[in-house]
Design a protein around this motif. Structure first.
Motif, mmCIF file in Angstrom:
data_model
loop_
_atom_site.group_PDB
_atom_site.id
_atom_site.type_symbol
_atom_site.label_atom_id
_atom_site.label_comp_id
_atom_site.label_asym_id
_atom_site.label_seq_id
_atom_site.Cartn_x
_atom_site.Cartn_y
_atom_site.Cartn_z
ATOM 1 N N TRP A 82 5.448 6.706 -1.656
ATOM 2 C CA TRP A 82 6.896 5.199 -0.461
ATOM 3 C C TRP A 82 4.794 4.576 -0.572
ATOM 4 C CZ3 TRP A 82 10.368 8.039 3.383
ATOM 5 C CH2 TRP A 82 11.405 8.262 2.517
ATOM 6 N N SER A 83 5.889 3.972 -0.320
ATOM 7 C CA SER A 83 5.302 1.749 -0.065
ATOM 8 C C SER A 83 5.243 2.249 1.581
ATOM 9 C CB SER A 83 5.488 1.037 -0.621
ATOM 10 O OG SER A 83 6.366 0.814 -0.639
ATOM 11 N N VAL A 84 4.392 0.888 2.346
ATOM 12 C CA VAL A 84 4.720 1.140 3.343
ATOM 13 C C VAL A 84 6.263 0.285 4.006
ATOM 14 C CG1 VAL A 84 3.762 -0.320 5.532
ATOM 15 C CG2 VAL A 84 1.922 0.937 4.010
ATOM 16 N N ARG A 85 6.090 -0.245 2.368
ATOM 17 C CA ARG A 85 7.882 -1.041 2.978
ATOM 18 C C ARG A 85 8.684 -0.471 2.663
ATOM 19 N NH1 ARG A 85 6.208 -3.600 -0.645
ATOM 20 N NH2 ARG A 85 6.003 -5.515 -0.745
ATOM 21 N N HIS B 99 12.544 3.081 5.146
ATOM 22 C CA HIS B 99 13.180 4.520 5.809
ATOM 23 C C HIS B 99 13.458 5.062 7.237
ATOM 24 C CE1 HIS B 99 14.307 8.538 5.851
ATOM 25 N NE2 HIS B 99 12.790 9.182 6.324
ATOM 26 N N VAL B 100 12.534 4.550 8.259
ATOM 27 C CA VAL B 100 12.157 4.318 9.687
ATOM 28 C C VAL B 100 13.808 3.701 10.256
ATOM 29 C CG1 VAL B 100 11.345 4.063 11.356
ATOM 30 C CG2 VAL B 100 10.197 4.825 9.884
ATOM 31 N N ILE B 101 14.318 3.180 9.235
ATOM 32 C CA ILE B 101 15.221 1.885 9.698
ATOM 33 C C ILE B 101 16.176 2.543 9.348
ATOM 34 C CG2 ILE B 101 16.512 -0.912 9.095
ATOM 35 C CD1 ILE B 101 13.656 -1.707 8.887
ATOM 36 N N ALA B 102 16.324 2.905 8.553
ATOM 37 C CA ALA B 102 17.574 3.876 7.717
ATOM 38 C C ALA B 102 17.958 5.071 9.347
ATOM 39 C CB ALA B 102 17.956 4.594 6.642
ATOM 40 N N GLU B 103 17.054 5.538 9.353
ATOM 41 C CA GLU B 103 16.922 6.700 10.539
ATOM 42 C C GLU B 103 16.992 6.436 11.646
ATOM 43 O OE1 GLU B 103 15.144 11.584 11.393
ATOM 44 O OE2 GLU B 103 15.779 10.218 9.483
ATOM 45 N N THR B 104 16.677 5.191 12.353
ATOM 46 C CA THR B 104 16.931 4.823 13.673
ATOM 47 C C THR B 104 18.922 4.363 13.566
ATOM 48 O OG1 THR B 104 14.723 3.779 13.753
ATOM 49 C CG2 THR B 104 16.470 2.945 15.171
ATOM 50 N N ALA C 48 1.340 -1.425 -0.008
ATOM 51 C CA ALA C 48 -0.065 -0.027 -0.160
ATOM 52 C C ALA C 48 0.751 1.375 -0.198
ATOM 53 C CB ALA C 48 -0.976 -0.313 1.300
ATOM 54 N N SER C 49 0.994 2.410 -0.811
ATOM 55 C CA SER C 49 1.444 3.582 -0.982
ATOM 56 C C SER C 49 0.132 4.859 -0.515
ATOM 57 C CB SER C 49 2.140 3.356 -2.160
ATOM 58 O OG SER C 49 1.873 4.154 -3.303
ATOM 59 N N HIS C 50 1.019 5.965 -0.503
ATOM 60 C CA HIS C 50 0.218 6.758 0.198
ATOM 61 C C HIS C 50 1.232 8.449 -0.919
ATOM 62 C CE1 HIS C 50 -2.495 5.229 3.068
ATOM 63 N NE2 HIS C 50 -1.250 5.235 4.044
ATOM 64 N N PRO C 51 0.816 9.427 -1.562
ATOM 65 C CA PRO C 51 1.320 10.084 -1.777
ATOM 66 C C PRO C 51 2.370 10.610 -0.634
ATOM 67 C CG PRO C 51 -0.603 10.406 -2.200
ATOM 68 C CD PRO C 51 -0.703 9.738 -1.676
ATOM 69 N N LEU C 52 4.018 11.417 -0.853
ATOM 70 C CA LEU C 52 4.534 11.845 0.403
ATOM 71 C C LEU C 52 4.099 13.485 0.616
ATOM 72 C CD1 LEU C 52 8.177 10.742 -0.430
ATOM 73 C CD2 LEU C 52 6.576 10.414 1.026
ATOM 74 N N PRO C 53 4.438 13.867 1.769
ATOM 75 C CA PRO C 53 3.910 15.171 2.185
ATOM 76 C C PRO C 53 4.179 15.897 1.443
ATOM 77 C CG PRO C 53 4.911 13.982 4.019
ATOM 78 C CD PRO C 53 4.903 12.942 2.633
ATOM 79 N N VAL C 54 3.930 17.398 0.773
ATOM 80 C CA VAL C 54 5.098 18.146 0.078
ATOM 81 C C VAL C 54 5.686 18.723 0.798
ATOM 82 C CG1 VAL C 54 4.630 20.529 -1.324
ATOM 83 C CG2 VAL C 54 2.932 18.363 -1.753
ATOM 84 N N ALA C 55 7.365 18.696 0.292
ATOM 85 C CA ALA C 55 8.152 19.048 1.161
ATOM 86 C C ALA C 55 9.088 19.238 0.022
ATOM 87 C CB ALA C 55 8.798 18.654 2.502
ATOM 88 N N PRO C 56 9.849 20.214 0.211
ATOM 89 C CA PRO C 56 11.309 20.627 -0.341
ATOM 90 C C PRO C 56 12.319 19.254 -0.897
ATOM 91 C CG PRO C 56 11.239 21.970 1.311
ATOM 92 C CD PRO C 56 10.205 21.029 1.400
ATOM 93 N N TRP C 57 12.513 18.300 -0.224
ATOM 94 C CA TRP C 57 13.331 17.356 0.371
ATOM 95 C C TRP C 57 12.229 15.611 -0.653
ATOM 96 C CZ3 TRP C 57 11.730 20.175 4.294
ATOM 97 C CH2 TRP C 57 10.927 19.638 5.025
ATOM 98 N N PHE C 58 11.314 16.383 -0.631
ATOM 99 C CA PHE C 58 11.198 14.869 -1.523
ATOM 100 C C PHE C 58 10.387 15.371 -2.990
ATOM 101 C CE2 PHE C 58 8.383 14.451 2.796
ATOM 102 C CZ PHE C 58 9.407 13.192 3.689
#
Length: 168
Positions: free
Chosen positions: A134-137, A142-147, A118-128
Motif C-alpha cells: 500500500w502507498s501512503v495515499r 484506509h484510515v479515513i474510511a475506518e474513522t 511511497a509504498s510498503h508491503p502489507l503485514p502478513v495477515a489473512p485479511w490482506f
C-alpha cells in the motif's frame, strides 16, 4: 515546522480536510459525556464510545507507523486487541481524547511531509492479499474510511445513551 505553520494545497489539503472532518464527527459524538457514559455499552455490541476513541487512536497510530516505516514499524509495539475496544476503569474520556489529538497531529505531519506514492508491503495477515503493498495515499484512504465507519458506530451508540445525534 508543523502542518499549522504551512499552507498545504491540492491532494494533501484534501486529505487533511477529509480526515479532519471525520475525526471531528467522532469527537463531536462524545461531547458532554461523563466518563461513565463514555464507558457504557448501550447496544448489543461490546462497543462503548470511549472504546471507539481508543480503537481509532490505536488504528491510526499503527497505520501512521506503517506509512513512515512499513510493516515492521507497524508491528513493533504490542497491541491489546480485546482491550482496545473497552474503556478501562483507570481511563478518562479526556485522556483518551488527548491521546487521539496527539496521534492525529502526528498523522497530519505525515500527510504534509511523506511521499504519498511511497509504498510498503502489507503485514502478513489473512485479511490482506498476500504480497500486496500500500502507498501512503492508499493507507490514508484506509484510515479515513475506518474513522468514518467508527464515527457512524459512535453516533448510534450515543443516540442509544441519551438521544443525542451528531447529525440531524
Amino acid at each position: 515546522m508543523t502542518t499549522t505553520d504551512r499552507v498545504l494545497t491540492g491532494e494533501r489539503a484534501d486529505l487533511l480536510q477529509t480526515i479532519g472532518k471525520h475525526r471531528g464527527f467522532l469527537r463531536q459524538t462524545v461531547q458532554g459525556l461523563t466518563d461513565e457514559q463514555a464507558a457504557t455499552r448501550s447496544t448489543a455490541s461490546e462497543l462503548c464510545l470511549g472504546g471507539l476513541i481508543k480503537h481509532v487512536t490505536s488504528v491510526e497510530h499503527r497505520w501512521a507507523r506503517f506509512m513512515a516505516g512499513g510493516a515492521e514499524a507497524m508491528e513493533s509495539e504490542p497491541v491489546d486487541w480485546a482491550g482496545m475496544f473497552r474503556m478501562s476503569a483507570d481511563e478518562t474520556l479526556t485522556g483518551l481524547l488527548a491521546g487521539y489529538a496527539a496521534t492525529a497531529a502526528r498523522t497530519d505531519e505525515l500527510i504534509a511531509t511523506l511521499d504519498l506514492d511511497a509504498s510498503h508491503p502489507l503485514p502478513v495477515a489473512p485479511w490482506f492479499e498476500p504480497g500486496a503493498s500500500w502507498s501512503v495515499r492508499r493507507t490514508l484512504l484506509h484510515v479515513i474510511a475506518e474513522t468514518a465507519q467508527h464515527a457512524g458506530h459512535a453516533d448510534i451508540i450515543r443516540e442509544s445513551i441519551d438521544g443525542a445525534k451528531t447529525m440531524g
